[in-house]
Design a protein around this motif. Sequence first.
Motif, short mmCIF file in Angstrom:
data_model
loop_
_atom_site.label_atom_id
_atom_site.label_comp_id
_atom_site.label_asym_id
_atom_site.label_seq_id
_atom_site.Cartn_x
_atom_site.Cartn_y
_atom_site.Cartn_z
N ASP A 138 53.78 80.84 31.49
CA ASP A 138 53.43 81.68 30.33
C ASP A 138 51.92 81.74 30.07
O ASP A 138 51.48 82.35 29.11
CB ASP A 138 54.08 81.21 29.02
CG ASP A 138 55.54 81.52 28.99
OD1 ASP A 138 55.96 82.40 29.77
OD2 ASP A 138 56.26 80.87 28.21
N GLY A 139 51.15 81.06 30.91
CA GLY A 139 49.70 81.03 30.70
C GLY A 139 49.06 82.37 31.03
O GLY A 139 49.64 83.22 31.73
N LYS A 140 47.85 82.55 30.51
CA LYS A 140 47.11 83.81 30.69
C LYS A 140 45.75 83.53 31.33
O LYS A 140 45.17 82.45 31.15
CB LYS A 140 46.87 84.49 29.33
CG LYS A 140 48.13 84.66 28.49
CD LYS A 140 49.01 85.76 29.02
CE LYS A 140 50.16 86.11 28.10
NZ LYS A 140 51.11 85.03 27.84
N LEU A 141 45.28 84.55 32.00
CA LEU A 141 44.01 84.47 32.70
C LEU A 141 43.15 85.62 32.19
O LEU A 141 43.66 86.75 32.07
CB LEU A 141 44.38 84.70 34.16
CG LEU A 141 43.47 84.46 35.31
CD1 LEU A 141 43.01 83.02 35.28
CD2 LEU A 141 44.28 84.70 36.61
N PHE A 142 41.88 85.35 31.87
CA PHE A 142 40.98 86.44 31.45
C PHE A 142 39.71 86.32 32.28
O PHE A 142 38.96 85.34 32.14
CB PHE A 142 40.68 86.34 29.96
CG PHE A 142 39.98 87.56 29.41
CD1 PHE A 142 40.53 88.83 29.54
CD2 PHE A 142 38.76 87.44 28.74
CE1 PHE A 142 39.89 89.96 29.03
CE2 PHE A 142 38.11 88.56 28.23
CZ PHE A 142 38.68 89.82 28.38
N MET A 143 39.53 87.28 33.16
CA MET A 143 38.44 87.22 34.12
C MET A 143 37.42 88.32 33.84
O MET A 143 37.79 89.50 33.73
CB MET A 143 38.98 87.44 35.54
CG MET A 143 40.03 86.43 36.00
SD MET A 143 39.40 84.75 36.17
CE MET A 143 38.08 84.97 37.36
N GLY A 144 36.15 87.95 33.77
CA GLY A 144 35.07 88.92 33.60
C GLY A 144 34.11 88.80 34.77
O GLY A 144 33.56 87.71 35.02
N THR A 145 33.94 89.88 35.52
CA THR A 145 33.02 89.88 36.67
C THR A 145 32.15 91.14 36.57
O THR A 145 32.45 92.04 35.78
CB THR A 145 33.80 89.98 38.00
OG1 THR A 145 34.37 91.29 38.10
CG2 THR A 145 34.90 88.93 38.10
N TYR A 162 33.79 93.49 41.62
CA TYR A 162 35.24 93.73 41.66
C TYR A 162 35.60 95.04 40.98
O TYR A 162 34.87 95.52 40.11
CB TYR A 162 36.00 92.58 40.98
CG TYR A 162 36.02 91.34 41.85
CD1 TYR A 162 37.01 91.15 42.81
CD2 TYR A 162 35.01 90.39 41.75
CE1 TYR A 162 37.01 90.04 43.63
CE2 TYR A 162 34.99 89.28 42.58
CZ TYR A 162 36.00 89.11 43.51
OH TYR A 162 35.98 88.02 44.35
N ASN A 163 36.76 95.58 41.40
CA ASN A 163 37.42 96.63 40.65
C ASN A 163 38.84 96.14 40.37
O ASN A 163 39.21 95.03 40.79
CB ASN A 163 37.39 97.97 41.39
CG ASN A 163 38.03 97.88 42.76
OD1 ASN A 163 39.02 97.16 42.94
ND2 ASN A 163 37.48 98.58 43.74
N MET A 164 39.61 96.94 39.66
CA MET A 164 40.93 96.47 39.24
C MET A 164 41.77 96.02 40.44
O MET A 164 42.40 94.97 40.41
CB MET A 164 41.64 97.60 38.49
CG MET A 164 42.96 97.17 37.93
SD MET A 164 43.68 98.45 36.90
CE MET A 164 44.41 99.50 38.11
N GLN A 193 24.46 95.98 32.11
CA GLN A 193 25.22 95.47 33.26
C GLN A 193 26.68 95.87 33.06
O GLN A 193 27.25 95.59 32.01
CB GLN A 193 25.12 93.94 33.33
CG GLN A 193 23.72 93.43 33.56
CD GLN A 193 23.68 91.90 33.60
OE1 GLN A 193 24.48 91.24 32.93
NE2 GLN A 193 22.76 91.36 34.37
N ASP A 194 27.25 96.48 34.09
CA ASP A 194 28.63 96.92 33.96
C ASP A 194 29.59 95.79 34.37
O ASP A 194 29.58 95.36 35.52
CB ASP A 194 28.86 98.17 34.82
CG ASP A 194 30.03 98.97 34.30
OD1 ASP A 194 29.96 99.43 33.15
OD2 ASP A 194 31.04 99.10 35.03
N PHE A 195 30.36 95.33 33.42
CA PHE A 195 31.34 94.26 33.66
C PHE A 195 32.74 94.86 33.79
O PHE A 195 33.04 95.89 33.19
CB PHE A 195 31.38 93.31 32.46
CG PHE A 195 30.43 92.14 32.53
CD1 PHE A 195 29.08 92.29 32.26
CD2 PHE A 195 30.90 90.87 32.86
CE1 PHE A 195 28.21 91.21 32.31
CE2 PHE A 195 30.05 89.78 32.91
CZ PHE A 195 28.70 89.94 32.65
N LEU A 196 33.58 94.14 34.52
CA LEU A 196 35.02 94.42 34.56
C LEU A 196 35.72 93.22 33.92
O LEU A 196 35.43 92.08 34.30
CB LEU A 196 35.48 94.55 36.02
CG LEU A 196 36.99 94.68 36.22
CD1 LEU A 196 37.46 96.09 35.85
CD2 LEU A 196 37.37 94.37 37.67
#
Length: 203
Positions: A138-145, A162-164, A193-196
């Motif tokens: 049930d854990g979640k991951l939040f990634m910003g690159t 990265y892209n989706m 700076q463009d982040f995803l």
Amino acid sequence: MERKEHWENVFSTKTEMEVSWYQKYPKTSVDFITALHLPLEARIIDIGGGDSYLMDALLDLGFTNLTLLDISAKAIERIKSRLGDRASKVTFIVSDILDFMPKEQYDIWHDRACFHFLTKANEVEKYSKIVSQAVANDGKLFMGTFSDAGPKKCSGLEISQYNMESLRFVFERDFELSGCFTEAHQTPFDTIQDFLFCGFKRK
Ligand SMILES: C[S@@+](CC[C@H](N)C(=O)[O-])C[C@H]1O[C@@H](n2cnc3c(N)ncnc32)[C@H](O)[C@@H]1O
């Protein structure tokens, strides 16, 4: 220069306003975490948190189970000194993420602008294995690159954009993509700076 040496040097020689990733308030990350409506005891780890203001914001919201991992002891010294007495409420781990052997599991794994420094396939694979061990059911991951419209370097080091699809590919063995968006981060030098950012939930 070795990776650790690079980061110790950054946090020994630059003020917070002299680094591109500075944010006075990490709104995007806080919004992701609060939207999950988890109990305040939720176990949250910030990977490569440096001396960002995420811990301050989460302490202000009442979260009680916070961990920050960073390769730089100097960064951790800086955030501890800023937090003062409140530093005792956060678990600090000085480690290269690739050497991290999690002793517990986390409900939220947060990473803003650390993972993208891993540019070799074996490093990316190792990171994704560590995430899989460390994130609870049930854990979640939040990634910003940086996105594929973002910079090609950060702090003078090569990064992987990265892209989706490419970010989904890294974590898809154990995580389902919930959604992604891009965000224009304004640096203290008034550049963009463009982040995803992508959120994932454990399958
Ligand atoms: C660009 S800064 C971002 C800091 C913070 N996440 C933020 O959003 O303000 C990258 C951070 O990742 C840390 N870092 C870089 N490579 C790392 C690694 N292999 N393991 C752990 N931390 C790392 C650096 O020391 C630094 O604090």
